[in-house]
Motif scaffolding. Structure first.
Motif, mmCIF file in Angstrom:
data_model
loop_
_atom_site.group_PDB
_atom_site.id
_atom_site.type_symbol
_atom_site.label_atom_id
_atom_site.label_comp_id
_atom_site.label_asym_id
_atom_site.label_seq_id
_atom_site.Cartn_x
_atom_site.Cartn_y
_atom_site.Cartn_z
ATOM 1 N N LYS A 143 0.837 -1.202 0.000
ATOM 2 C CA LYS A 143 0.000 0.000 0.000
ATOM 3 C C LYS A 143 0.875 1.257 0.000
ATOM 4 O O LYS A 143 2.074 1.202 0.246
ATOM 5 C CB LYS A 143 -0.916 0.010 1.234
ATOM 6 N N THR A 144 0.227 2.393 -0.253
ATOM 7 C CA THR A 144 0.936 3.671 -0.301
ATOM 8 C C THR A 144 0.648 4.483 0.956
ATOM 9 O O THR A 144 -0.513 4.680 1.329
ATOM 10 C CB THR A 144 0.503 4.485 -1.533
ATOM 11 N N LEU A 145 1.718 4.917 1.609
ATOM 12 C CA LEU A 145 1.620 5.767 2.791
ATOM 13 C C LEU A 145 2.016 7.187 2.424
ATOM 14 O O LEU A 145 3.112 7.416 1.910
ATOM 15 C CB LEU A 145 2.542 5.251 3.900
ATOM 16 N N GLY A 146 1.139 8.128 2.670
ATOM 17 C CA GLY A 146 1.443 9.532 2.428
ATOM 18 C C GLY A 146 1.688 10.259 3.730
ATOM 19 O O GLY A 146 0.846 10.224 4.639
ATOM 20 N N LEU A 147 2.833 10.898 3.853
ATOM 21 C CA LEU A 147 3.216 11.614 5.064
ATOM 22 C C LEU A 147 3.067 13.108 4.846
ATOM 23 O O LEU A 147 3.676 13.672 3.925
ATOM 24 C CB LEU A 147 4.661 11.292 5.445
ATOM 25 N N ILE A 148 2.258 13.755 5.661
ATOM 26 C CA ILE A 148 2.102 15.208 5.596
ATOM 27 C C ILE A 148 3.000 15.807 6.664
ATOM 28 O O ILE A 148 2.729 15.692 7.860
ATOM 29 C CB ILE A 148 0.633 15.614 5.792
ATOM 30 N N GLY A 149 4.078 16.431 6.210
ATOM 31 C CA GLY A 149 5.147 16.853 7.106
ATOM 32 C C GLY A 149 6.255 15.822 7.038
ATOM 33 O O GLY A 149 5.982 14.617 6.943
ATOM 34 N N PHE A 150 7.510 16.278 7.046
ATOM 35 C CA PHE A 150 8.610 15.316 6.920
ATOM 36 C C PHE A 150 9.759 15.679 7.851
ATOM 37 O O PHE A 150 10.901 15.835 7.453
ATOM 38 C CB PHE A 150 9.078 15.244 5.463
ATOM 39 N N GLY A 151 9.413 15.806 9.127
ATOM 40 C CA GLY A 151 10.424 16.033 10.152
ATOM 41 C C GLY A 151 10.962 14.726 10.693
ATOM 42 O O GLY A 151 10.855 13.678 10.048
ATOM 43 N N ARG A 152 11.504 14.774 11.896
ATOM 44 C CA ARG A 152 12.166 13.598 12.480
ATOM 45 C C ARG A 152 11.212 12.408 12.619
ATOM 46 O O ARG A 152 11.557 11.274 12.288
ATOM 47 C CB ARG A 152 12.738 13.952 13.852
#
Length: 303
Positions: A143-152
């Protein structure tokens, strides 16, 4: 030596280390109407998410002429009026490195829970219900995971998701991040359109309000999942409930709420929702790391 107030608890080893270094440490929670008055006699205060340090509290504390440092044991500092504190000469610090792995693990854990009905079956089994046929879930591999924000925290989540066989997309307010070409940088709209799971990793900014509302939820894939282990308020809870009730979303996982403790029992009790009470950083390991960072900050500041 400096006097330190710890309002929301701290690793005992870290408290002892501060005391051994000569600091006077008081561990006590104060209600908002009492906090400012009591802060008059302290040089620094250490809070987590429960204690809110707002302008009136800062003003009252400064009447004592001592408060110089506010530390948030954790990542987000939206429970502190940071700019106002700084304008009054108070330093505000947090511990951004310590809890990344713990929050990332919780986000992944919630993804498993809503994908395989772990949150629901754990309750119905205790009620002596054997509802095997109801719980036909989905695999997260592929599946595809979308991350909103890409900090630590998002980077840690991406690493773990990739190891589980997921394709990872991300959006970041400052643009594409160097050194992470194995993940695809996308616009927010593309994240919403393409992702089977959308996980939030952004701070709450009062002036901006919810980042995920009715419009954004409508853009998401039918049958997608929303994960929020970031901050309360970044998701419009009413819009989320509507999306769950309409069948637009297959499920949601929530560790943070608009108001905490939450009074939104309709959301908490929703069968498609996996919930936890803001426990992202609540691991033995994270609390030890947070304590270590706090000791370092205080020692350096008052040396």
């Amino acid at each position: 030596m400096a006097k330190i107030l710890v309002t929301d608890g701290m690793d005992k080893g870290a408290v002892e280390e501060l005391k051994n270094k000569g600091f006077e440490v008081t561990e006590k929670f104060f209600e908002p109407e009492e906090l400012g008055e009591n802060l008059k006699s302290f040089d620094a205060v250490v809070v987590r998410s429960k204690t809110k340090v707002r302008e009136p509290i800062i003003d009252k504390a400064l009447e004592g002429g001592k408060l110089k440092l506010i530390i948030r044991g954790g990542v987000g500092v939206d429970n502190i009026d940071v700019q106002y504190a700084k304008s009054k000469g108070i330093t505000v610090r947090n511990t951004p490195n310590a809890s990344s792995a713990s929050v990332a693990e919780l986000a992944i854990g919630h993804m498993f829970a809503v994908s395989r009905f772990i949150h629901t079956a754990n309750i119905t089994m205790r009620d002596e219900k054997w509802e095997k046929k109801k719980y036909k879930g989905v695999e997260i591999a592929g599946k595809t995971l979308g991350l909103i924000g890409f900090g630590r925290i998002a980077k840690e989540t991406a690493k773990k998701a990739e190891a589980l066989g997921m394709k990872v997309l991300y959006n970041n307010r400052s643009g594409k991040v160097e050194g992470f070409d194995k993940y695809e940088y996308c616009t927010l709209e593309d994240i919403l359109k393409k992702s089977d799971y959308v996980s939030l990793h952004i701070p709450f900014v009062k002036e901006k309000g919810a980042i995920i509302g009715e419009k954004e939820l409508e853009i998401m894939k039918d049958g997608a999942f929303l994960i929020n282990c970031a901050r309360g308020g970044v998701v419009d809870e009413k819009a989320l409930l509507d999306a769950l009730n309409s069948g637009k979303l297959a499920g949601a996982a929530i560790d943070v709420f608009e108001k905490e403790p939450t009074e939104n029992m309709e959301l908490v009790r929703h069968p498609k929702v996996s919930v936890t009470p803001h426990i992202g950083a609540s691991t033995v390991e994270a609390q030890k790391r947070i304590g270590t960072e706090i000791v370092s900050i205080i020692t350096e500041f008052f040396k």
